[in-house]
Design a protein around this motif. Structure first.
Motif, mmCIF file in Angstrom:
data_model
loop_
_atom_site.group_PDB
_atom_site.id
_atom_site.type_symbol
_atom_site.label_atom_id
_atom_site.label_comp_id
_atom_site.label_asym_id
_atom_site.label_seq_id
_atom_site.Cartn_x
_atom_site.Cartn_y
_atom_site.Cartn_z
ATOM 1 N N VAL A 61 0.847 -1.204 0.000
ATOM 2 C CA VAL A 61 0.000 0.000 0.000
ATOM 3 C C VAL A 61 0.880 1.250 0.000
ATOM 4 C CG1 VAL A 61 -1.636 1.360 1.377
ATOM 5 C CG2 VAL A 61 -1.984 -1.118 1.098
ATOM 6 N N ALA A 62 1.864 1.276 0.894
ATOM 7 C CA ALA A 62 2.765 2.433 0.974
ATOM 8 C C ALA A 62 3.548 2.611 -0.326
ATOM 9 C CB ALA A 62 3.722 2.258 2.151
ATOM 10 N N SER A 63 3.936 1.503 -0.957
ATOM 11 C CA SER A 63 4.673 1.570 -2.220
ATOM 12 C C SER A 63 3.810 2.142 -3.329
ATOM 13 C CB SER A 63 5.162 0.173 -2.614
ATOM 14 O OG SER A 63 6.056 -0.351 -1.652
ATOM 15 N N ALA A 64 2.536 1.753 -3.358
ATOM 16 C CA ALA A 64 1.624 2.295 -4.361
ATOM 17 C C ALA A 64 1.464 3.794 -4.189
ATOM 18 C CB ALA A 64 0.267 1.599 -4.261
ATOM 19 N N ILE A 65 1.255 4.237 -2.961
ATOM 20 C CA ILE A 65 1.081 5.672 -2.696
ATOM 21 C C ILE A 65 2.332 6.444 -3.100
ATOM 22 C CG2 ILE A 65 0.774 7.392 -0.869
ATOM 23 C CD1 ILE A 65 -0.988 5.261 0.580
ATOM 24 N N ARG A 66 3.509 5.913 -2.748
ATOM 25 C CA ARG A 66 4.772 6.586 -3.125
ATOM 26 C C ARG A 66 4.926 6.641 -4.641
ATOM 27 N NH1 ARG A 66 8.059 8.661 -5.333
ATOM 28 N NH2 ARG A 66 10.258 9.064 -4.851
ATOM 29 N N THR A 67 4.580 5.573 -5.331
ATOM 30 C CA THR A 67 4.696 5.548 -6.785
ATOM 31 C C THR A 67 3.759 6.566 -7.424
ATOM 32 O OG1 THR A 67 5.328 3.209 -6.796
ATOM 33 C CG2 THR A 67 4.462 4.115 -8.849
ATOM 34 N N ALA A 74 3.429 15.419 -5.564
ATOM 35 C CA ALA A 74 4.730 15.439 -4.912
ATOM 36 C C ALA A 74 4.824 14.148 -4.106
ATOM 37 C CB ALA A 74 4.861 16.643 -3.990
ATOM 38 N N PRO A 75 5.992 13.517 -4.046
ATOM 39 C CA PRO A 75 6.090 12.202 -3.409
ATOM 40 C C PRO A 75 5.599 12.200 -1.968
ATOM 41 C CG PRO A 75 8.093 12.707 -4.612
ATOM 42 C CD PRO A 75 7.276 13.963 -4.607
ATOM 43 N N VAL A 76 4.766 11.221 -1.647
ATOM 44 C CA VAL A 76 4.273 11.009 -0.289
ATOM 45 C C VAL A 76 4.849 9.693 0.209
ATOM 46 C CG1 VAL A 76 2.252 10.542 1.144
ATOM 47 C CG2 VAL A 76 2.165 12.337 -0.614
ATOM 48 N N GLN A 226 -7.448 9.896 -5.567
ATOM 49 C CA GLN A 226 -6.746 10.789 -4.645
ATOM 50 C C GLN A 226 -5.286 10.995 -5.049
ATOM 51 O OE1 GLN A 226 -7.222 9.576 -0.575
ATOM 52 N NE2 GLN A 226 -5.834 11.106 0.243
ATOM 53 N N ASN A 227 -4.638 9.942 -5.552
ATOM 54 C CA ASN A 227 -3.194 10.005 -5.784
ATOM 55 C C ASN A 227 -2.783 9.998 -7.253
ATOM 56 O OD1 ASN A 227 -2.470 9.858 -2.964
ATOM 57 N ND2 ASN A 227 -3.061 7.708 -3.037
ATOM 58 N N TRP A 228 -3.582 9.406 -8.108
ATOM 59 C CA TRP A 228 -3.157 9.149 -9.480
ATOM 60 C C TRP A 228 -3.905 9.978 -10.508
ATOM 61 C CZ3 TRP A 228 0.884 7.328 -11.775
ATOM 62 C CH2 TRP A 228 0.842 6.815 -13.066
ATOM 63 N N LEU A 229 -5.208 10.136 -10.314
ATOM 64 C CA LEU A 229 -6.026 10.845 -11.291
ATOM 65 C C LEU A 229 -6.151 12.313 -10.916
ATOM 66 C CD1 LEU A 229 -8.921 8.279 -11.797
ATOM 67 C CD2 LEU A 229 -6.725 8.409 -12.978
ATOM 68 N N GLY A 230 -6.182 13.170 -11.917
ATOM 69 C CA GLY A 230 -6.424 14.575 -11.664
ATOM 70 C C GLY A 230 -7.875 14.819 -11.293
#
Length: 251
Positions: A61-67, A74-76, A226-230
């Motif tokens: 999960v953390a790896s997906a969010i970072r990717t 900006a990297p989380v 939240q993380n990938w799509l605009g």
């Protein structure tokens, strides 16, 4: 590398027939995959305590969010404490009580991510997955399309002992110890004609496509608004994923 610094933690796959199957929808709504893609080139990955605790389902999960955030925002980067808190919330793990370190079921991890979210840095302090669906591990074009379009694939594999006992690329090794050490969750962030790219135990790694097809027992394409799509529903490559999300939610 000694086995003592590598933990696993994926419980046996539970395949729910009601889980949305992504293969046909990916072909209908998203791009023809390019020959290669890598959404996390040069990223340095934490171990996130998976050297001693079976928290690999949350490391993924953390790896997906970072990717995702490293490409689209900006990297989380989740802290060790947040990964462990998420692992505890989903699995019941109690830090310091080894008997409670039982690992997680991937589909349960994903369902909780959609419904309740997981802790993450910054505002709003909670990360929610929009939707997910299965991808057939033997559908190479489907895996490639999911990585290229959705930023990665969340998978589960069965780890033979020879992987636990060695470093380097993960390839078929017929002379190695084939005994299965246990299940492991991974986040695939890239591919090319020969390899799938991922991180585990704090290291960048590659696995061959034939290794993946033999040892992968579950694979999921994840959609993260939240993380990938605009805000308009477009991916970093300007693909409109709203129709895909609507179809997944209606199933």
């Amino acid at each position: 590398m000694p086995q003592t610094i590598r933990a696993l933690g994926k419980k046996p796959a539970r395949h729910d027939p009601q889980t949305y199957r992504l293969g046909a929808a990916l072909r209908a709504h998203l791009i023809t995959p390019p020959p290669s893609a890598d959404w996390a080139p040069g990223v340095t990955w934490p171990v996130w305590c998976n050297d001693t605790i079976g928290c690999c389902t949350q490391v993924s999960v953390a790896s997906a969010i970072r990717t995702w955030t490293g490409v689209a925002q900006a990297p989380v980067l989740l802290s060790d404490a947040q990964v462990i808190a998420n692992y505890s919330a989903e699995s019941g793990y109690v830090p310091g009580q080894a008997a409670t370190d039982q690992g997680g079921v991937e589909i349960d991890v994903l369902n909780r991510w959609v419904k309740d979210g997981y802790a993450r840095p910054g505002q709003p302090g909670r990360d929610y997955l929009t939707a997910y669906g299965t991808v057939d591990p033997h559908d190479r074009s489907g895996i490639m399309r999911a990585i290229a379009s959705l930023g990665g694939v969340y998978i589960g594999v069965q780890i033979p002992n020879y992987i636990m006992q060695s470093g380097g690329d993960w390839v078929i090794n017929e002379s190695g110890d084939q005994t299965i050490a246990g299940g492991h969750a991974l986040w695939l962030h890239g591919y090319d004609a020969d390899w799938l790219h991922f991180n585990t135990w704090g290291e960048r790694r590659r696995m061959s496509w034939d290794w993946f097809e033999v040892f992968c027992d579950e694979a999921y394409g994840l959609v993260s608004r939240q993380n990938w799509l605009g805000t308009t529903g477009f991916s970093p490559d300007h693909e409109d994923c709203d129709a895909l999300i609507a179809e997944m939610r209606a199933a």
